[in-house]
Motif scaffolding. Structure first.
Motif, PDB file in Angstrom:
ATOM      1  N   GLY A   1      22.194  62.360  -9.382  1.00 40.10           N
ATOM      2  CA  GLY A   1      20.654  62.123  -9.090  1.00 40.10           C
ATOM      3  C   GLY A   1      20.034  63.286  -8.359  1.00 40.10           C
ATOM      4  O   GLY A   1      19.321  62.924  -7.167  1.00 40.10           O
ATOM      5  N   TYR A   2      20.451  64.379  -8.670  1.00 39.32           N
ATOM      6  CA  TYR A   2      19.799  65.581  -7.900  1.00 39.32           C
ATOM      7  C   TYR A   2      18.724  66.231  -8.793  1.00 39.32           C
ATOM      8  O   TYR A   2      19.148  66.363  -9.870  1.00 39.32           O
ATOM      9  CB  TYR A   2      20.885  66.768  -7.784  1.00 39.32           C
ATOM     10  CG  TYR A   2      22.134  66.271  -7.050  1.00 39.32           C
ATOM     11  CD1 TYR A   2      22.049  65.606  -5.881  1.00 39.32           C
ATOM     12  CD2 TYR A   2      23.247  66.878  -7.206  1.00 39.32           C
ATOM     13  CE1 TYR A   2      23.142  65.109  -5.034  1.00 39.32           C
ATOM     14  CE2 TYR A   2      24.618  66.657  -6.386  1.00 39.32           C
ATOM     15  CZ  TYR A   2      24.453  65.574  -5.504  1.00 39.32           C
ATOM     16  OH  TYR A   2      25.520  65.310  -4.869  1.00 39.32           O
ATOM     17  N   THR A   3      17.684  66.723  -8.406  1.00 39.44           N
ATOM     18  CA  THR A   3      16.566  67.325  -9.058  1.00 39.44           C
ATOM     19  C   THR A   3      16.429  68.575  -8.235  1.00 39.44           C
ATOM     20  O   THR A   3      15.905  68.727  -7.038  1.00 39.44           O
ATOM     21  CB  THR A   3      15.326  66.561  -8.882  1.00 39.44           C
ATOM     22  OG1 THR A   3      15.569  65.424  -9.665  1.00 39.44           O
ATOM     23  CG2 THR A   3      14.360  67.717  -9.639  1.00 39.44           C
ATOM     24  N   GLY A   4      16.575  69.806  -8.891  1.00 41.56           N
ATOM     25  CA  GLY A   4      16.109  71.030  -8.492  1.00 41.56           C
ATOM     26  C   GLY A   4      15.007  71.591  -8.733  1.00 41.56           C
ATOM     27  O   GLY A   4      14.275  71.411 -10.077  1.00 41.56           O
ATOM     28  N   PHE A   5      14.139  72.200  -7.688  1.00 36.36           N
ATOM     29  CA  PHE A   5      12.838  72.519  -8.098  1.00 36.36           C
ATOM     30  C   PHE A   5      12.802  74.144  -7.479  1.00 36.36           C
ATOM     31  O   PHE A   5      12.968  74.323  -6.101  1.00 36.36           O
ATOM     32  CB  PHE A   5      11.855  71.687  -7.061  1.00 36.36           C
ATOM     33  CG  PHE A   5      10.507  71.849  -7.063  1.00 36.36           C
ATOM     34  CD1 PHE A   5       9.529  71.156  -7.777  1.00 36.36           C
ATOM     35  CD2 PHE A   5       9.987  72.931  -6.356  1.00 36.36           C
ATOM     36  CE1 PHE A   5       8.175  71.304  -8.042  1.00 36.36           C
ATOM     37  CE2 PHE A   5       8.571  73.011  -6.318  1.00 36.36           C
ATOM     38  CZ  PHE A   5       7.619  72.225  -7.236  1.00 36.36           C
ATOM     39  N   ASP A   6      12.164  75.001  -8.282  1.00 42.25           N
ATOM     40  CA  ASP A   6      12.025  76.131  -7.912  1.00 42.25           C
ATOM     41  C   ASP A   6      10.861  77.043  -8.669  1.00 42.25           C
ATOM     42  O   ASP A   6      10.429  76.581  -9.574  1.00 42.25           O
ATOM     43  CB  ASP A   6      13.511  77.142  -8.047  1.00 42.25           C
ATOM     44  CG  ASP A   6      13.513  78.318  -7.085  1.00 42.25           C
ATOM     45  OD1 ASP A   6      14.254  78.128  -6.022  1.00 42.25           O
ATOM     46  OD2 ASP A   6      12.936  79.319  -7.451  1.00 42.25           O
ATOM     47  N   ILE A   7      10.327  78.329  -7.955  1.00 38.08           N
ATOM     48  CA  ILE A   7       9.260  78.930  -8.596  1.00 38.08           C
ATOM     49  C   ILE A   7       9.882  79.671  -9.536  1.00 38.08           C
ATOM     50  O   ILE A   7       9.061  80.218 -10.309  1.00 38.08           O
ATOM     51  CB  ILE A   7       8.547  79.346  -7.534  1.00 38.08           C
ATOM     52  CG1 ILE A   7       7.092  79.906  -7.965  1.00 38.08           C
ATOM     53  CG2 ILE A   7       9.335  80.620  -6.837  1.00 38.08           C
ATOM     54  CD1 ILE A   7       6.138  80.415  -7.126  1.00 38.08           C
TER      55      ILE A   7
END
Length: 187
Positions: A54-60
Motif C-alpha cells: 500500500g505504498y505510493t511513491g511521488f516525485d518530480i
C-alpha cells in the motif's frame, strides 16, 4: 546512506510510534511525497507499515522514480510537483510522509491543504523540515501549518527536537544542518 542519513528511518519510527495501527491495517495506504530513490519506502517496509503493502511513491524526477520502482517498494509511483494539486483522490491515504524534501517547497499554502485533503480522517502526516527553515517560517511553512490547525483541518501531535540531518556528509556546511521531525493528524 554513506553519509549516515537517519531521516527515513527516524520518520518511519515516529510514524509507528504515533500510529501503531498502521502496521496492522491491511488496507492502509501510505503516500511518500518526494520519495526519491525509495529510501523511505525501505524504512516503511522495515517497520511493517501498511502490512508491507500500500505504498505510493511521488516525485518530480522520473530518474528517481525509476530507481525507486526497481526496488519494488511502491505499489504505485506518480510523477508530479509538490507545488501543484496532488493528482490523487481525497481521503485515500492513512498516512503521508515526506523526508528531506520540504526545504525545496515554497507553496505551503497549496501543499499543506492538499496533504490534508488526501489523508483519511485521523490520518497522520509525518515529515522532516530543516530546523532553521521551520523556525524562520521560510515559504510560510510554519504559518500555513498553524493556519490549518486553527481552521480545524489538522492538529499538531509532535514537533521533535533538532537532530542531525546528514552527520557524515564531508561538506561541513551540510553535516552541521539539523532537522525536526513533525507530525500532524487530520481531524
Amino acid at each position: 546512506k554513506s553519509w549516515d542519513y537517519p531521516a527515513p528511518t527516524r520518520v518511519a519510527q515516529v510514524l509507528k510510534t504515533l500510529y501503531p495501527e498502521i502496521c496492522e491495517q491491511v488496507d492502509a495506504k501510505v503516500l511518500d511525497l518526494g520519495c526519491g530513490t525509495g529510501m523511505s519506502g525501505e524504512a516503511l517496509a522495515e517497520i511493517g507499515a501498511a502490512g508491507g503493502c500500500g505504498y505510493t511513491g511521488f516525485d518530480i524526477s522520473q530518474k528517481s522514480l525509476d530507481l525507486a520502482n526497481a526496488k519494488g517498494m511502491y505499489d504505485t509511483i506518480i510523477k508530479g510537483n509538490l507545488e501543484r494539486a496532488l493528482p490523487v483522490e481525497s481521503n485515500s491515504f492513512s498516512a503521508v510522509i515526506s523526508v528531506g524534501v520540504l526545504s525545496y517547497v515554497r507553496s505551503f499554502e497549496l501543499l499543506f491543504p492538499e496533504i490534508c485533503r488526501v489523508m483519511k480522517p485521523k490520518g497522520l502526516f509525518v515529515f522532516t523540515h530543516r530546523t532553521e527553515l521551520w523556525r524562520d517560517d521560510v515559504g510560510g511553512c510554519f504559518s500555513q501549518a498553524e493556519k490549518l490547525t486553527l481552521s480545524q483541518g489538522w492538529e499538531c501531535v509532535s514537533i521533535g527536537e533538532p537532530e542531525p540531518y546528514m552527520p557524515l556528509n564531508p561538506d561541513v556546511n551540510e553535516s552541521s544542518k539539523t532537522i525536526r521531525i513533525l507530525a500532524y493528524r487530520k481531524n
